[in-house]
Scaffold this motif. Structure first.
Motif, mmCIF file in Angstrom:
data_model
loop_
_atom_site.group_PDB
_atom_site.id
_atom_site.type_symbol
_atom_site.label_atom_id
_atom_site.label_comp_id
_atom_site.label_asym_id
_atom_site.label_seq_id
_atom_site.Cartn_x
_atom_site.Cartn_y
_atom_site.Cartn_z
ATOM 1 N N ASP A 7 -18.092 11.072 -33.850
ATOM 2 C CA ASP A 7 -17.825 10.365 -35.117
ATOM 3 C C ASP A 7 -16.867 11.146 -36.010
ATOM 4 O O ASP A 7 -17.052 11.224 -37.232
ATOM 5 C CB ASP A 7 -19.130 10.111 -35.888
ATOM 6 C CG ASP A 7 -20.214 9.500 -35.009
ATOM 7 O OD1 ASP A 7 -19.977 8.406 -34.488
ATOM 8 O OD2 ASP A 7 -21.266 10.131 -34.844
ATOM 9 N N GLU A 17 -32.008 5.815 -37.980
ATOM 10 C CA GLU A 17 -31.119 5.894 -36.816
ATOM 11 C C GLU A 17 -30.252 7.148 -36.870
ATOM 12 O O GLU A 17 -29.842 7.684 -35.849
ATOM 13 C CB GLU A 17 -30.222 4.650 -36.741
ATOM 14 C CG GLU A 17 -30.967 3.404 -36.300
ATOM 15 C CD GLU A 17 -30.199 2.136 -36.620
ATOM 16 O OE1 GLU A 17 -29.909 1.913 -37.809
ATOM 17 O OE2 GLU A 17 -29.886 1.377 -35.697
ATOM 18 N N LEU A 71 -15.096 8.409 -49.168
ATOM 19 C CA LEU A 71 -15.652 7.324 -49.979
ATOM 20 C C LEU A 71 -17.046 7.629 -50.495
ATOM 21 O O LEU A 71 -17.414 7.258 -51.593
ATOM 22 C CB LEU A 71 -15.699 6.027 -49.155
ATOM 23 C CG LEU A 71 -14.352 5.451 -48.734
ATOM 24 C CD1 LEU A 71 -14.545 4.333 -47.719
ATOM 25 C CD2 LEU A 71 -13.607 4.927 -49.951
ATOM 26 N N PHE A 72 -17.849 8.259 -49.669
ATOM 27 C CA PHE A 72 -19.206 8.604 -50.101
ATOM 28 C C PHE A 72 -19.713 9.749 -49.225
ATOM 29 O O PHE A 72 -19.060 10.115 -48.250
ATOM 30 C CB PHE A 72 -20.132 7.396 -50.050
ATOM 31 C CG PHE A 72 -20.440 6.866 -48.675
ATOM 32 C CD1 PHE A 72 -21.683 7.040 -48.099
ATOM 33 C CD2 PHE A 72 -19.478 6.159 -47.968
ATOM 34 C CE1 PHE A 72 -21.972 6.540 -46.845
ATOM 35 C CE2 PHE A 72 -19.752 5.647 -46.709
ATOM 36 C CZ PHE A 72 -21.011 5.846 -46.155
ATOM 37 N N LEU A 122 -15.114 9.397 -44.959
ATOM 38 C CA LEU A 122 -13.811 8.784 -45.284
ATOM 39 C C LEU A 122 -13.380 9.022 -46.729
ATOM 40 O O LEU A 122 -12.588 8.264 -47.285
ATOM 41 C CB LEU A 122 -13.875 7.264 -45.026
ATOM 42 C CG LEU A 122 -14.426 6.798 -43.678
ATOM 43 C CD1 LEU A 122 -14.712 5.307 -43.699
ATOM 44 C CD2 LEU A 122 -13.443 7.117 -42.560
ATOM 45 N N ILE A 164 -13.979 10.657 -37.174
ATOM 46 C CA ILE A 164 -13.257 9.984 -38.265
ATOM 47 C C ILE A 164 -14.231 9.657 -39.396
ATOM 48 O O ILE A 164 -13.939 9.879 -40.569
ATOM 49 C CB ILE A 164 -12.576 8.691 -37.760
ATOM 50 C CG1 ILE A 164 -11.551 9.030 -36.676
ATOM 51 C CG2 ILE A 164 -11.902 7.946 -38.915
ATOM 52 C CD1 ILE A 164 -10.959 7.813 -35.989
ATOM 53 N N PHE A 165 -15.389 9.155 -39.021
ATOM 54 C CA PHE A 165 -16.339 8.678 -40.039
ATOM 55 C C PHE A 165 -17.089 9.813 -40.741
ATOM 56 O O PHE A 165 -17.431 9.710 -41.914
ATOM 57 C CB PHE A 165 -17.330 7.716 -39.388
ATOM 58 C CG PHE A 165 -18.215 7.019 -40.370
ATOM 59 C CD1 PHE A 165 -17.657 6.209 -41.347
ATOM 60 C CD2 PHE A 165 -19.593 7.179 -40.339
ATOM 61 C CE1 PHE A 165 -18.462 5.565 -42.272
ATOM 62 C CE2 PHE A 165 -20.404 6.534 -41.255
ATOM 63 C CZ PHE A 165 -19.836 5.723 -42.228
ATOM 64 N N ILE A 166 -17.352 10.876 -39.992
ATOM 65 C CA ILE A 166 -18.117 11.983 -40.577
ATOM 66 C C ILE A 166 -17.226 13.218 -40.619
ATOM 67 O O ILE A 166 -16.673 13.630 -39.595
ATOM 68 C CB ILE A 166 -19.393 12.273 -39.750
ATOM 69 C CG1 ILE A 166 -20.262 11.011 -39.671
ATOM 70 C CG2 ILE A 166 -20.181 13.431 -40.364
ATOM 71 C CD1 ILE A 166 -21.462 11.136 -38.756
ATOM 72 N N THR A 223 -23.217 11.792 -47.383
ATOM 73 C CA THR A 223 -24.608 11.715 -46.949
ATOM 74 C C THR A 223 -25.206 13.102 -47.068
ATOM 75 O O THR A 223 -24.574 14.089 -46.689
ATOM 76 C CB THR A 223 -24.707 11.220 -45.490
ATOM 77 O OG1 THR A 223 -24.301 9.857 -45.434
ATOM 78 C CG2 THR A 223 -26.142 11.323 -44.973
ATOM 79 N N PRO A 243 -31.515 10.192 -44.886
ATOM 80 C CA PRO A 243 -32.235 9.002 -45.325
ATOM 81 C C PRO A 243 -31.866 7.751 -44.531
ATOM 82 O O PRO A 243 -31.531 6.715 -45.084
ATOM 83 C CB PRO A 243 -31.830 8.871 -46.802
ATOM 84 C CG PRO A 243 -30.522 9.537 -46.891
ATOM 85 C CD PRO A 243 -30.500 10.622 -45.869
ATOM 86 N N TRP A 244 -31.920 7.859 -43.220
ATOM 87 C CA TRP A 244 -31.521 6.754 -42.355
ATOM 88 C C TRP A 244 -32.117 7.031 -40.975
ATOM 89 O O TRP A 244 -31.648 7.945 -40.276
ATOM 90 C CB TRP A 244 -29.983 6.724 -42.297
ATOM 91 C CG TRP A 244 -29.414 5.649 -41.451
ATOM 92 C CD1 TRP A 244 -29.792 4.330 -41.420
ATOM 93 C CD2 TRP A 244 -28.374 5.779 -40.483
ATOM 94 N NE1 TRP A 244 -29.050 3.650 -40.518
ATOM 95 C CE2 TRP A 244 -28.166 4.503 -39.925
ATOM 96 C CE3 TRP A 244 -27.582 6.842 -40.045
ATOM 97 C CZ2 TRP A 244 -27.216 4.269 -38.938
ATOM 98 C CZ3 TRP A 244 -26.638 6.613 -39.072
ATOM 99 C CH2 TRP A 244 -26.453 5.332 -38.529
ATOM 100 N N LYS A 286 -29.806 10.096 -34.118
ATOM 101 C CA LYS A 286 -28.457 10.478 -33.723
ATOM 102 C C LYS A 286 -28.281 11.991 -33.830
ATOM 103 O O LYS A 286 -27.731 12.627 -32.937
ATOM 104 C CB LYS A 286 -27.476 9.763 -34.658
ATOM 105 C CG LYS A 286 -26.038 9.798 -34.238
ATOM 106 C CD LYS A 286 -25.267 8.942 -35.226
ATOM 107 C CE LYS A 286 -23.811 8.834 -34.886
ATOM 108 N NZ LYS A 286 -23.516 8.280 -33.569
#
Lengths: 198, 183
Positions: free
Chosen positions: A173, A86, A45-46, A43, A175-177, A48, A83-84, A90
């Motif tokens: 995903d 889940e 914003l940050f 978004l 929109i988010f990614i 990964t 670093p997650w 995914k």
């Protein structure tokens, strides 16, 4: 492991092929000192960042004709890391790499052109989930040395590129990614043992 | 500790009920957001950010409440309530204030130490700096602590509300003077 079983013969073929052209230098990608990393945006914003822990690769460099350089990399898709926990599950799932069905990600160069300032354009084909698209990597030779302990020649390369994940069927995903995935490859390559050097 | 104001000040009353509503919302949201599948990553992300925003607002409001409590004090205890219960009520309020501070602080630390480096975005866009980085060991300890403290807060707050209702039923003004200015 099935991926290894597939990658090793590929490499053996590649290593064997080195003797075919006299003067060609066979470099091997050293996974202990190399990295294949990627990053996506969320978004605006940050971001990964992640990487692949297991891969093999080889470069055939003809110093007399750098444009004949061949790059071949095989990545164990299951070794993907973010670093997650889940997120790893995914990315291995069918909506992303589908590593159960497609254990390997491959890159094979088709053309290498050298530019100014130690830059190289590595054009090739990237195969993910058995879908192949062209990919151009912008590589920079950052260092060359001879390991004094082993007398092996080494080179350091940094390559960057960008791809659309949707092109490889990874549309979840959206929109988010971000669709755009940035690649950053740091390669410490060592002259392969038994490689032909003139 | 008492001062003989007839009721809680308007600001204190508003802050009290706003905190209660935010805590209830944040608590409900916690269970929902954890349950959202990672297939709905955007929704999950937004719910977490909303939860974190609520927590930060609660923290700010509670600090303001403590300030007002120090400045304006509280109305006198209802004389009909036995001193032992008045002491118990005061102890309960200390616990509630402690938890109202601890839960958001622990939550902030959970967010900061969580793997993945997901930022804390107040209102969804204002980045709140994390004073500590991702740390799996601390995260593993802080997450259950945040959860436990939040459950304790909601349980105690419910008890606090039930006791207020009980006294209200017996004609005590404890609830009405938190609801509106005394006549």
């Amino acid at each position: 492991m099935t991926v290894r079983a597939r990658i090793l013969p590929l490499l053996a073929l590649l290593l064997g092929g080195a003797t075919a052209a006299p003067g060609v230098l066979m470099y091997r990608l050293d996974p202990a000192t190399s990295s294949i990393a990627f990053s996506v945006d969320h978004l605006g914003l940050f971001t990964t960042e992640g990487y692949f822990a297991h891969f093999t690769g080889a470069l055939d460099v003809d110093p007399a004709a750098p444009e004949r350089t061949k790059v071949e990399v095989a990545v164990d898709a299951d070794s993907i890391f973010v670093p997650w926990p889940e997120g790893i599950a995914k990315l291995r799932s069918p909506t992303y790499f589908d590593t159960a069905e497609h254990p390997a990600v491959r890159f094979t160069s088709t053309a290498v052109t050298s530019g100014a300032g130690g830059h190289y354009q590595i054009v090739g084909n990237l195969e993910i989930r058995s879908i192949t698209h062209p990919l151009t990597l912008d590589a920079t030779l950052t260092g060359r040395a001879t390991d004094p302990a082993t007398n092996v020649q080494t080179a350091d390369l940094m390559a960057v590129g960008q791809l659309s994940r949707a092109a490889y069927g990874m549309t979840a995903d959206h929109i988010f990614i971000s669709d755009s995935v940035k690649l950053r490859i740091r390669a410490h390559i060592a002259l392969a043992p038994g490689a032909h050097v003139d | 500790m008492s001062i003989d104001a007839p009721s809680w000040s308007r600001a204190q009353r508003r802050l009290h009920w706003t905190t209660a509503a935010l805590v209830a919302t944040g608590f409900a949201l916690a269970w929902i957001m954890v349950g959202v599948s990672t297939d709905d990553l955007l929704l999950k992300f937004l719910l977490y950010q909303l939860h974190k925003t609520i927590g930060l607002i609660v923290l700010a409001l509670v600090l303001l409440r403590l300030l007002l409590r120090g400045l304006r004090r509280r109305p006198a205890h209802d004389a009909r309530i036995p001193p032992a219960l008045q002491t118990a009520a005061a102890g309960m309020q200390v616990c509630l204030y402690g938890l109202l501070l601890a839960v958001p602080v622990l939550g902030y630390l959970v967010a900061a130490t969580a793997p993945g480096g997901i930022p804390t975005l107040f209102l969804g866009f204002l980045r709140v700096p994390h004073i500590v980085g991702a740390d799996p060991a601390w995260f593993a300890a802080l997450r259950p602590a945040h959860r436990l403290a939040a459950i304790a807060l909601v349980v105690l707050a419910s008890g606090h509300a039930l006791v207020a209702l009980y006294h209200h039923g017996r004609g005590s003004p404890v609830l009405t003077r938190m609801w509106r200015r005394a006549a």
